[in-house]
Scaffold this motif. Sequence first.
Motif, short mmCIF file in Angstrom:
data_model
loop_
_atom_site.label_atom_id
_atom_site.label_comp_id
_atom_site.label_asym_id
_atom_site.label_seq_id
_atom_site.Cartn_x
_atom_site.Cartn_y
_atom_site.Cartn_z
N GLU A 140 25.85 70.21 28.48
CA GLU A 140 26.70 71.36 28.04
C GLU A 140 27.34 72.00 29.15
O GLU A 140 26.69 72.12 30.45
N PRO A 141 28.51 72.21 29.30
CA PRO A 141 29.44 72.89 30.33
C PRO A 141 28.77 74.14 31.18
O PRO A 141 28.62 74.41 32.33
N ALA A 142 28.23 74.97 30.31
CA ALA A 142 27.68 76.25 30.92
C ALA A 142 26.23 76.09 31.46
O ALA A 142 25.80 76.86 32.26
N THR A 143 25.78 74.83 31.31
CA THR A 143 24.60 74.71 31.78
C THR A 143 24.41 73.33 33.09
O THR A 143 24.32 73.69 34.26
N ARG A 144 24.82 72.22 32.73
CA ARG A 144 25.33 71.11 33.54
C ARG A 144 24.05 71.00 34.54
O ARG A 144 24.57 70.86 35.61
N PHE A 145 22.90 70.70 34.24
CA PHE A 145 21.87 70.53 35.18
C PHE A 145 21.73 69.01 35.29
O PHE A 145 21.20 68.30 34.52
N GLU A 146 22.66 68.46 36.18
CA GLU A 146 23.04 67.04 36.02
C GLU A 146 21.66 66.43 37.14
O GLU A 146 21.48 65.15 36.71
N MET A 147 20.95 67.16 37.84
CA MET A 147 19.91 66.33 38.69
C MET A 147 18.52 66.94 37.98
O MET A 147 18.13 68.10 38.09
N CYS A 148 17.42 66.01 37.78
CA CYS A 148 16.33 66.26 37.90
C CYS A 148 15.56 65.95 39.00
O CYS A 148 15.42 64.65 39.76
N VAL A 149 15.34 67.02 39.99
CA VAL A 149 14.79 67.03 41.39
C VAL A 149 13.38 66.31 41.47
O VAL A 149 13.32 65.41 42.29
N SER A 150 12.36 66.78 40.77
CA SER A 150 11.04 66.11 40.79
C SER A 150 10.43 66.13 39.10
O SER A 150 10.91 67.40 38.49
#
Length: 266
Positions: A140-150
């Motif tokens: 979703e553009p309003a969230t856009r959590f592209e990375m799972c860091v850990s």
Amino acid sequence: MSDPTGRQPKDQVGDDNATVGQTRRAAAVAQEAAPQTAEIATTTPEAEVVDVRTGMFGAHGPGDTSGYGGLVRPVVMSAPSARPFDGWWDEVAQVLVDVLPEHGTSYEQAIEKAVVEHGEITFFVRRERLVEVARVLRDEPATRFEMCVSVSGVHYPHEVGRELHSVYHLLSLTNGSRRIRLEVVCPEGDTRVPSVCDVWPGANWHERETWDLFGIVYDGHPALTRILMPDDWPGHPQRKDYPLGGIPVEYKGAQIAPPDQRRSYS
């Protein structure tokens, strides 16, 4: 060797005194924590004290060789935070409310609770809905959590039925380096959690490490094998109930004994 006078050996007396001292400290802290626990329950009914830990590793008696045997603290499971949260955290929650129905679920069915503490927010996700929530947060553009860091694990042996936690730290570069945390719980008797590798391929090695050290089984992972310990290693070393032991280590001729063979500082 027994003493004909009936007296205990000196070393045994010292160990017994250390054990009694730790037991008394733990009992005193638990008693002092009782009114505090009642106060927590009044203001946040779902907060729960699940354990009172002593020492650095929760060891009892003379087994704590860390030098921190006097540490005593309650382990508190946080109560949910009520909306509105603060700023963009509400935007994230609203996206989940609005978009999750398109994925065949709802916010209430997918999110157990949201907790705001220490300037951070954690969404506790029901494990059967983890992948749907992950896709929404990524796409979703309003969230856009592209990375799972850990992906990491936590073991709370006294939180009955919820002993193992799988924790996901997410980062959105698109939206100004925003960070949130997802958390999924499962019991020791059923440690299966859906893999998020299809959503964030970079979670592959992190899930392998969490499986290796905590025993959480990530269903759908392409190759869930140990990554730190040998393939035939018994058990999962970062669980709280794993034996405190090890092997001697040599540093330029100085021999360091394994933890369970060092002297106690308690």
